[in-house]
Motif scaffolding. Sequence first.
Motif, short mmCIF file in Angstrom:
data_model
loop_
_atom_site.label_atom_id
_atom_site.label_comp_id
_atom_site.label_asym_id
_atom_site.label_seq_id
_atom_site.Cartn_x
_atom_site.Cartn_y
_atom_site.Cartn_z
N PHE A 33 0.86 -1.23 0.05
CA PHE A 33 -0.10 0.06 0.00
C PHE A 33 1.02 1.23 -0.18
CE2 PHE A 33 -3.94 -2.17 1.21
CZ PHE A 33 -3.49 -3.23 1.74
N TYR A 35 0.24 5.48 1.05
CA TYR A 35 -0.36 6.33 1.67
C TYR A 35 0.15 7.73 1.51
CZ TYR A 35 -3.57 2.83 3.67
OH TYR A 35 -4.39 2.03 3.95
N PHE A 45 -5.25 7.02 2.04
CA PHE A 45 -4.98 5.77 0.95
C PHE A 45 -4.61 6.49 -0.56
CE2 PHE A 45 -5.35 1.89 -0.97
CZ PHE A 45 -5.81 2.15 -2.21
N TYR A 48 -3.20 0.38 -3.93
CA TYR A 48 -3.07 -0.93 -3.55
C TYR A 48 -2.56 -2.06 -4.44
CZ TYR A 48 -4.69 -5.32 -1.87
OH TYR A 48 -4.74 -6.86 -1.63
N ASP A 56 -6.24 -1.24 -6.78
CA ASP A 56 -7.10 -0.02 -6.36
C ASP A 56 -6.06 1.13 -6.53
OD1 ASP A 56 -8.46 1.82 -5.10
OD2 ASP A 56 -9.48 0.52 -3.63
N LEU A 91 4.08 7.32 2.88
CA LEU A 91 4.24 6.14 3.58
C LEU A 91 3.90 4.73 2.70
CD1 LEU A 91 2.32 7.19 6.79
CD2 LEU A 91 4.77 6.88 6.61
N ALA A 99 -4.95 -7.96 2.72
CA ALA A 99 -5.03 -7.02 3.70
C ALA A 99 -6.43 -7.19 4.38
CB ALA A 99 -4.88 -5.60 3.16
N LEU A 104 -0.98 -4.85 9.10
CA LEU A 104 -0.20 -3.96 8.16
C LEU A 104 1.03 -3.47 8.82
CD1 LEU A 104 -2.77 -4.03 6.34
CD2 LEU A 104 -2.15 -1.55 5.48
N PHE A 106 4.23 -0.68 8.51
CA PHE A 106 4.90 0.65 7.78
C PHE A 106 5.89 0.92 7.82
CE2 PHE A 106 0.83 3.06 6.38
CZ PHE A 106 -0.07 2.16 7.21
#
Lengths: 115, 109
Positions: A33, A35, A45, A48, A56, A91, A99, A104, A106
């Motif tokens: 992902f 961010y 968001f 993904y 996405d 991020l 998911a 998750l 980071f």
Amino acid sequence: GAGVSQSPRYKVAKRGQDVALRCDPISGHVSLFWYQQALGQGPEFLTYFQNEAQLDKSGLPSDRFFAERPEGSVSTLKIQRTQQEDSAVYLCASSLRLAGNEKLFFGSGTQLSVL
Amino acid sequence: GIQVEQSPPDLILQEGANSTLRCNFSDSVNNLQWFHQNPWGQLINLFYIPSGTKQNGRLSATTVATERYSLLYISSSQTTDSGVYFCAVISYNTDKLIFGTGTRLQVFP
């Protein structure tokens, strides 16, 4: 690797310059992902991936933003013709499988400043 | 889309005090996580807790999925607990983790 690794840690760009931000997820993690976190806000968001497939991208703010994960591991977020409003921390996060039922993890983020 | 509200927005404590942070969400979820973002910006995963109760040292969390809220308890707070606490959820039929508004905690000696 031991954790999610992002580089560079800091990036200063002149308005109009293109930038590329790199994310190395935890080895073997399927989901990745991106961010965007503006100062004083929560992470928002962007996009993904499941392996190499971008499932996405609804959060990408404009067509100047592009992300790829060609071999299903390392990912790159590219921003073309940067604008001042692109200044934020970017991020990256990864999870072992899908998911929906996973924790998750980071990275430390890339702080982008556009002058 | 799903809305995630956290309260209080700001919290100031003296070392040793206890606190409760709340997260309300507007739809059913199959994933709920609590994160601590330290002053250097690193997001640390505290709990994966879509339902039930978990404890880890001085921290514990409870999620009541049927009533759409989660609570994070911090006992005997320390200055190193300072930072922003985020609740984040994934609703059914999506893989998008949505973050709440956050609670900024400051713990003073």
